[in-house]
Design an enzyme around this catalytic site. Structure first.
Site, PDB file in Angstrom:
ATOM      1  N   LYS A  80       0.860  -1.187   0.000  1.00  0.00           N
ATOM      2  CA  LYS A  80       0.000   0.000   0.000  1.00  0.00           C
ATOM      3  C   LYS A  80       0.889   1.227   0.000  1.00  0.00           C
ATOM      4  CE  LYS A  80      -4.406   1.185   0.463  1.00  0.00           C
ATOM      5  NZ  LYS A  80      -5.566   0.500  -0.115  1.00  0.00           N
ATOM      6  N   GLY A 180     -20.139   6.879   3.117  1.00  0.00           N
ATOM      7  CA  GLY A 180     -19.121   7.150   2.097  1.00  0.00           C
ATOM      8  C   GLY A 180     -19.690   6.843   0.730  1.00  0.00           C
ATOM      9  N   GLY A 182     -18.771   7.187  -2.328  1.00  0.00           N
ATOM     10  CA  GLY A 182     -17.747   7.321  -3.362  1.00  0.00           C
ATOM     11  C   GLY A 182     -17.794   6.129  -4.288  1.00  0.00           C
ATOM     12  N   VAL A 184     -16.861   3.039  -4.068  1.00  0.00           N
ATOM     13  CA  VAL A 184     -17.345   1.775  -3.514  1.00  0.00           C
ATOM     14  C   VAL A 184     -18.806   1.910  -3.070  1.00  0.00           C
ATOM     15  CG1 VAL A 184     -17.052   0.095  -1.649  1.00  0.00           C
ATOM     16  CG2 VAL A 184     -15.045   1.065  -2.780  1.00  0.00           C
ATOM     17  N   GLY A 185     -19.078   2.940  -2.278  1.00  0.00           N
ATOM     18  CA  GLY A 185     -20.406   3.089  -1.663  1.00  0.00           C
ATOM     19  C   GLY A 185     -21.512   3.260  -2.688  1.00  0.00           C
TER      20      GLY A 185
HETATM   21  P1  NAD Z   1     -13.684   7.466  -2.739  1.00  0.00           P
HETATM   22  O1  NAD Z   1     -12.693   8.540  -2.487  1.00  0.00           O
HETATM   23  O2  NAD Z   1     -14.224   7.268  -4.107  1.00  0.00           O
HETATM   24  O3  NAD Z   1     -14.960   7.664  -1.793  1.00  0.00           O
HETATM   25  C1  NAD Z   1     -14.889   7.862  -0.432  1.00  0.00           C
HETATM   26  C2  NAD Z   1     -16.174   8.521   0.014  1.00  0.00           C
HETATM   27  O4  NAD Z   1     -16.166   8.583   1.435  1.00  0.00           O
HETATM   28  C3  NAD Z   1     -16.346   9.965  -0.495  1.00  0.00           C
HETATM   29  O5  NAD Z   1     -17.684  10.151  -0.897  1.00  0.00           O
HETATM   30  C4  NAD Z   1     -16.031  10.810   0.742  1.00  0.00           C
HETATM   31  O6  NAD Z   1     -16.722  12.050   0.731  1.00  0.00           O
HETATM   32  C5  NAD Z   1     -16.546   9.898   1.833  1.00  0.00           C
HETATM   33  N1  NAD Z   1     -16.005  10.121   3.167  1.00  0.00           N
HETATM   34  C6  NAD Z   1     -14.737  10.431   3.541  1.00  0.00           C
HETATM   35  N2  NAD Z   1     -14.656  10.531   4.876  1.00  0.00           N
HETATM   36  C7  NAD Z   1     -15.908  10.274   5.357  1.00  0.00           C
HETATM   37  C8  NAD Z   1     -16.477  10.207   6.653  1.00  0.00           C
HETATM   38  N3  NAD Z   1     -15.727  10.423   7.710  1.00  0.00           N
HETATM   39  N4  NAD Z   1     -17.789   9.907   6.766  1.00  0.00           N
HETATM   40  C9  NAD Z   1     -18.540   9.664   5.670  1.00  0.00           C
HETATM   41  N5  NAD Z   1     -18.065   9.703   4.426  1.00  0.00           N
HETATM   42  C10 NAD Z   1     -16.761  10.011   4.271  1.00  0.00           C
HETATM   43  O7  NAD Z   1     -13.019   6.138  -2.162  1.00  0.00           O
HETATM   44  P2  NAD Z   1     -13.392   4.620  -2.490  1.00  0.00           P
HETATM   45  O8  NAD Z   1     -12.517   4.154  -3.588  1.00  0.00           O
HETATM   46  O9  NAD Z   1     -14.871   4.496  -2.618  1.00  0.00           O
HETATM   47  O10 NAD Z   1     -12.883   3.889  -1.174  1.00  0.00           O
HETATM   48  C11 NAD Z   1     -13.645   3.881   0.014  1.00  0.00           C
HETATM   49  C12 NAD Z   1     -13.105   2.834   0.968  1.00  0.00           C
HETATM   50  O11 NAD Z   1     -13.158   1.560   0.353  1.00  0.00           O
HETATM   51  C13 NAD Z   1     -11.655   2.994   1.397  1.00  0.00           C
HETATM   52  O12 NAD Z   1     -11.531   2.489   2.707  1.00  0.00           O
HETATM   53  C14 NAD Z   1     -10.907   2.116   0.442  1.00  0.00           C
HETATM   54  O13 NAD Z   1      -9.667   1.704   0.972  1.00  0.00           O
HETATM   55  C15 NAD Z   1     -11.868   0.976   0.336  1.00  0.00           C
HETATM   56  N6  NAD Z   1     -11.714   0.154  -0.860  1.00  0.00           N
HETATM   57  C16 NAD Z   1     -11.797   0.701  -2.092  1.00  0.00           C
HETATM   58  C17 NAD Z   1     -11.724  -0.130  -3.205  1.00  0.00           C
HETATM   59  C18 NAD Z   1     -11.921   0.391  -4.605  1.00  0.00           C
HETATM   60  O14 NAD Z   1     -12.045  -0.440  -5.486  1.00  0.00           O
HETATM   61  N7  NAD Z   1     -12.036   1.689  -4.834  1.00  0.00           N
HETATM   62  C19 NAD Z   1     -11.501  -1.498  -3.026  1.00  0.00           C
HETATM   63  C20 NAD Z   1     -11.428  -2.019  -1.744  1.00  0.00           C
HETATM   64  C21 NAD Z   1     -11.540  -1.172  -0.662  1.00  0.00           C
END
Ligand code: NAD
Length: 373
Positions: A80, A180, A182, A184-185
């Site tokens: 990472k 969240g 983003g 993933v969500g």
């Molecule tokens: P992203 O940046 O696209 O989205 C993150 C979202 O979380 C954003 O909407 C942001 O505004 C929100 N956020 C940040 N802090 C917050 C808080 N305290 N409360 C509520 N919302 C908050 O990131 P992502 O790629 O969706 O990743 C999200 C999580 O999933 C991370 O922990 C990442 O490590 C994990 N993850 C991502 C992937 C991937 O494929 N992108 C794969 C496995 C795990």
């Protein structure tokens, strides 16, 4: 604390093989790479950009990748990297930092960059151009755009469907909340809604919105695309960002930051099932407490493996449809195996998941001259 204690603070039988700090005062670059364990092959793990990351967080995330890649049966170890800075900074500045980070780590060939919080496929295109190795690329240059397609959200739904067989409710009609909204969500919400589940609350870094009647996933996605917060949704009740934990629902999906469920708020959670989209979203204490309360928690590295499965398949030249089929199959099988083992052994799902991955990592280590590199 002595220097040697500091450097080897995280060392155990699995890793980390390398911790590298990079620093270029000329442009304000500060970053860290942890290559945890590469017994199974070169490590794949995301580049995270945030103002408040740390070496400890980077190590924990790298270890999570070792376990996740092993659980998913990939020929890749775990690593990472983190880059200090506000991911919302002007594009030219961000591009300079991401390119510089890649250049600084050009020769660390046992680490392959991928996207993570604060970075995306465009960032990976910059990295690829600089050093020739990155996954999660834009489709125009041979990538399977995993965030745009929702690879991780696809796996989160697969894990949820399997976990529900251990719960006393059905997915159709179940209420869920997503922390969240983003990459993933948002996609987890979309895929779960397709199966008839009802999104009753969502949050992002700026706030939260809730409606017991259900929120329109596409309307929320549109708000995010236009640069607004989910809290601006006209049909929802605006909540404080951290009030998402109080929402009445059956399923709670963390998809934001680490340690969002902790000793101070764990008693407030109403859900019966937590499926971790985010990495390390709860403290060990919170996970144990929720387990004792009968809340089923599907561990992060089992539920959110979709992204890295997709990334590894991209790296090896596979197609989008093959990647999505592989995610579905691997996440389903692993979730089923972990939950069955946890039940049989009377242990937390995380303990069963760690045992499963650890066994696979140790087997890979046994084939090497050295163990973890
Ligand atoms: P992203 O940046 O696209 O989205 C993150 C979202 O979380 C954003 O909407 C942001 O505004 C929100 N956020 C940040 N802090 C917050 C808080 N305290 N409360 C509520 N919302 C908050 O990131 P992502 O790629 O969706 O990743 C999200 C999580 O999933 C991370 O922990 C990442 O490590 C994990 N993850 C991502 C992937 C991937 O494929 N992108 C794969 C496995 C795990």
């Amino acid at each position: 604390m002595t220097a040697s204690h500091d450097v080897f603070e995280f060392a155990d039988a699995l890793g980390p093989g390398k911790i590298i700090h990079v620093h270029e005062p000329g442009i304000g670059l500060k970053g860290t790479l942890v290559v945890d364990n590469v017994a199974a092959g070169p490590s794949i793990g995301g580049l995270r950009m945030a103002p408040d990351v740390s070496t400890a967080e980077c190590f924990r995330l790298a270890r999570a990748m070792t376990m996740k890649n092993a659980a998913a049966g990939l020929s890749h170890g775990g690593g990472k990297s983190v880059l200090y800075g506000d991911p919302g900074m002007p594009r030219e500045r961000k591009e300079q930092l991401v390119r510089a980070m890649a250049c600084a780590l050009r020769d660390v060939r046992d680490y392959i960059f991928g996207p993570d919080m604060g970075t995306d496929e465009v960032c990976m295109a910059w990295v690829k151009e600089e050093i020739g190795r990155a996954v999660g690329l834009p489709s125009e240059i041979g990538g399977i755009p995993l965030d745009e397609l929702g690879a991780t959200g696809w796996g989160v739904r697969a894990a949820t469907e399997v976990a529900i067989e251990h719960c006393d409710f059905e997915l159709a009609g179940a209420r869920f909340a997503v922390q969240g909204f983003g990459s993933v969500g948002l996609h987890a919400a979309r895929f779960l809604a397709e199966k008839g589940a009802l999104l009753v609350a969502a949050s992002d870094s700026r706030g939260a919105t809730a409606s017991p009647k259900g929120l329109d996933v596409e309307a929320l996605a549109e708000l995010k695309r236009s640069g607004k917060s989910v809290a601006d949704h006209p049909d929802g009740r605006r909540l404080d960002r951290d009030a998402l934990v109080d929402v009445e629902c059956e399923i709670w999906i963390p998809a934001a930051r680490p340690d969002v469920l902790h000793e101070e708020n764990m008693r407030r959670l109403k859900a019966k099932l937590v499926v971790s989209g985010a990495n390390i979203p709860m403290t060990d204490g919170a996970e144990r407490y929720l387990h004792e309360q009968g809340v089923l928690c599907v561990p992060d590295f089992i539920a959110n493996a979709g992204g890295v499965i997709c990334a590894a398949m991209e790296y090896h030249g596979s197609t989008e449809s093959a990647a999505f089929a592989a995610i579905e199959e691997k996440v389903r099988d692993n979730t089923a195996q972990v939950l069955a083992n946890a039940r049989k052994g009377g242990v937390l799902p995380r303990q069963a998941a760690v045992a499963l991955s650890r066994e696979r990592v140790e087997r890979a280590m046994s084939y090497r001259r050295w163990s973890i590199f």
